[in-house]
Design an enzyme around this catalytic site. Structure first.
Site, PDB file in Angstrom:
ATOM      1  N   ASN A  92     -21.115  38.911   8.261  1.00  0.00           N
ATOM      2  CA  ASN A  92     -21.524  37.569   8.662  1.00  0.00           C
ATOM      3  C   ASN A  92     -21.501  37.390  10.173  1.00  0.00           C
ATOM      4  OD1 ASN A  92     -22.425  34.963   8.173  1.00  0.00           O
ATOM      5  ND2 ASN A  92     -20.377  34.121   7.982  1.00  0.00           N
ATOM      6  N   TYR A 141     -11.305  39.345  12.209  1.00  0.00           N
ATOM      7  CA  TYR A 141     -11.954  38.123  12.697  1.00  0.00           C
ATOM      8  C   TYR A 141     -12.119  38.189  14.212  1.00  0.00           C
ATOM      9  CZ  TYR A 141     -12.295  33.345  14.430  1.00  0.00           C
ATOM     10  OH  TYR A 141     -12.664  32.216  15.130  1.00  0.00           O
ATOM     11  N   LYS A 145     -15.718  38.743  16.547  1.00  0.00           N
ATOM     12  CA  LYS A 145     -16.146  37.844  17.618  1.00  0.00           C
ATOM     13  C   LYS A 145     -16.287  38.601  18.944  1.00  0.00           C
ATOM     14  CE  LYS A 145     -16.222  33.579  15.773  1.00  0.00           C
ATOM     15  NZ  LYS A 145     -17.265  32.572  15.974  1.00  0.00           N
ATOM     16  N   LEU A 188      -3.235  23.212  11.176  1.00  0.00           N
ATOM     17  CA  LEU A 188      -1.965  22.499  11.058  1.00  0.00           C
ATOM     18  C   LEU A 188      -2.143  20.991  10.895  1.00  0.00           C
ATOM     19  CD1 LEU A 188       1.138  22.498  11.159  1.00  0.00           C
ATOM     20  CD2 LEU A 188       0.977  22.404  13.673  1.00  0.00           C
ATOM     21  N   ILE A 205       6.505  24.859   7.904  1.00  0.00           N
ATOM     22  CA  ILE A 205       6.678  25.458   9.223  1.00  0.00           C
ATOM     23  C   ILE A 205       6.942  26.945   9.024  1.00  0.00           C
ATOM     24  CG2 ILE A 205       8.072  25.525  11.330  1.00  0.00           C
ATOM     25  CD1 ILE A 205       8.817  22.616  10.820  1.00  0.00           C
ATOM     26  N   ARG A 219       1.052  25.971  20.509  1.00  0.00           N
ATOM     27  CA  ARG A 219      -0.388  26.179  20.568  1.00  0.00           C
ATOM     28  C   ARG A 219      -1.044  25.120  21.456  1.00  0.00           C
ATOM     29  NH1 ARG A 219       1.193  30.236  18.969  1.00  0.00           N
ATOM     30  NH2 ARG A 219       0.663  31.393  17.060  1.00  0.00           N
ATOM     31  N   GLY A 278       2.102  38.562  12.903  1.00  0.00           N
ATOM     32  CA  GLY A 278       1.088  38.493  13.951  1.00  0.00           C
ATOM     33  C   GLY A 278       0.979  37.169  14.669  1.00  0.00           C
TER      34      GLY A 278
END
Length: 323
Positions: A92, A141, A145, A188, A205, A219, A278
């Site tokens: 894709n 992913y 990209k 989130l 969490i 983040r 990760g």
């Protein structure tokens, strides 16, 4: 301009379509609706039900839209799924993306704006993260990209296709009309808001022992309308290259939950779970390059504004889009 928006029935694509139309552009949305929603497409836009797996379908759409620019949002975008089914992501995000690039060149498109991701960097060597950091993705992913970014570079060098690629951090918030509704929700803020909506008893969490002030991941969040405005600025002739999009400020998971409590007026219980493999402790963008070269400046930099607009949209659409 005549703009083709691939993935325009998705979360970010729908808001970008709305903002493009508000700015006076003519918009055609191309989406296969596997992840997007037909009712998320602004009624002022033309809609083409995409079949990118059919040879020639993308070129036909690009020509029908008389595209002067393409904004490419269409992608598979779940990190965990990419680890379980990498073929889907390379098909894709890379193979279908290549067909779109070839269609753009064949139809004489002048500008290409790509929705990339901070996942191309992998775990950062430093924060705030600049565009000069090495790109070492740790999942298919991010790799898919990055592969498309490299394809853009060569299509610029060889075919003269002018492009801007935006490496997003965490999109959040909503416009008055369009918001966030994924069939599989991993973000989130919408998951936390399910508690005051009465759709969940608690939020989760993942990891409370990170080297951060409260032990939870930090983040960078950016309002979806601010993302859209960056794409409109990128359409200007001569704008070219790779740009991070974020606010330069990070918020921890606990801070996001607390902000959701403040905005909704509801207590939101949280269950602590082990770390996910990760997950870096801190991902925060430096968007100085976009501000300097594109003249971009976030209008909604505060987390409270992002949560408030998301909450307003979810209250109006507690089940999301109907289709």
């Amino acid at each position: 301009m005549n703009v083709l928006v691939t993935g325009g029935a998705g979360y970010i694509g729908s808001v970008c379509t709305e903002e493009l139309l508000n700015a006076g552009h003519a918009v055609t949305v191309y989406d296969n609706l596997t992840e997007g929603h037909r009712s998320a497409v602004d009624s002022r836009a033309r809609f083409i039900l995409g079949r990118p797996e059919v040879e020639g379908d993308l070129l036909k759409a690009v020509r029908e839209a008389q595209s002067e620019a393409i904004l490419h949002f269409a992608a598979s975008a779940l990190v965990g799924e990419s680890m379980a089914n990498p073929g889907k992501y390379f098909q894709n995000n890379v193979v279908n993306g290549l067909a779109l690039l070839n269609a753009a060149v064949a139809a004489g498109v002048r500008k290409f704006v790509f929705s990339s991701t901070c996942a191309t960097y992998g775990p950062p060597e430093k924060v705030p993260m600049t565009e000069e950091l090495p790109q070492r993705p740790i999942n298919p992913y991010g790799e898919s990209k990055l592969m498309f970014e490299r394809m853009l570079h060569w299509y610029h060098e060889i075919h003269g296709l002018e492009f801007v690629a935006f490496r997003y951090f965490n999109a959040a918030g909503a416009s008055e009309q369009f918001g966030e509704h994924h069939r599989t929700e991993t973000h989130l803020i919408p998951n936390v808001l399910k508690v005051p909506l009465g759709q969940a008893k608690q939020c989760e969490i993942y990891g409370t022992d990170y080297p951060t002030p409260d032990g939870t991941c930090i983040r960078d969040y950016i309002h979806v309308v601010d993302l859209a405005q960056a794409h409109i600025l990128a359409l200007a002739p001569g704008k070219q290259g790779f740009y991070n999009l974020g606010n330069g400020d990070g918020y921890s998971v606990r801070q996001v939950i607390q902000t959701c409590e403040q905005v909704t007026g509801c207590r939101i219980p949280a269950v602590e779970k082990p770390r996910r493999p990760g997950d870096p402790p801190r991902l925060v963008a430096s968007a100085e390059k976009a501000m300097r070269e594109l003249g971009w400046k976030p209008k909604f930099p505060r987390l409270q504004e992002m949560v408030a607009t998301a909450w307003a949209w979810h209250r109006k659409h507690p089940q999301g889009y109907p289709d």
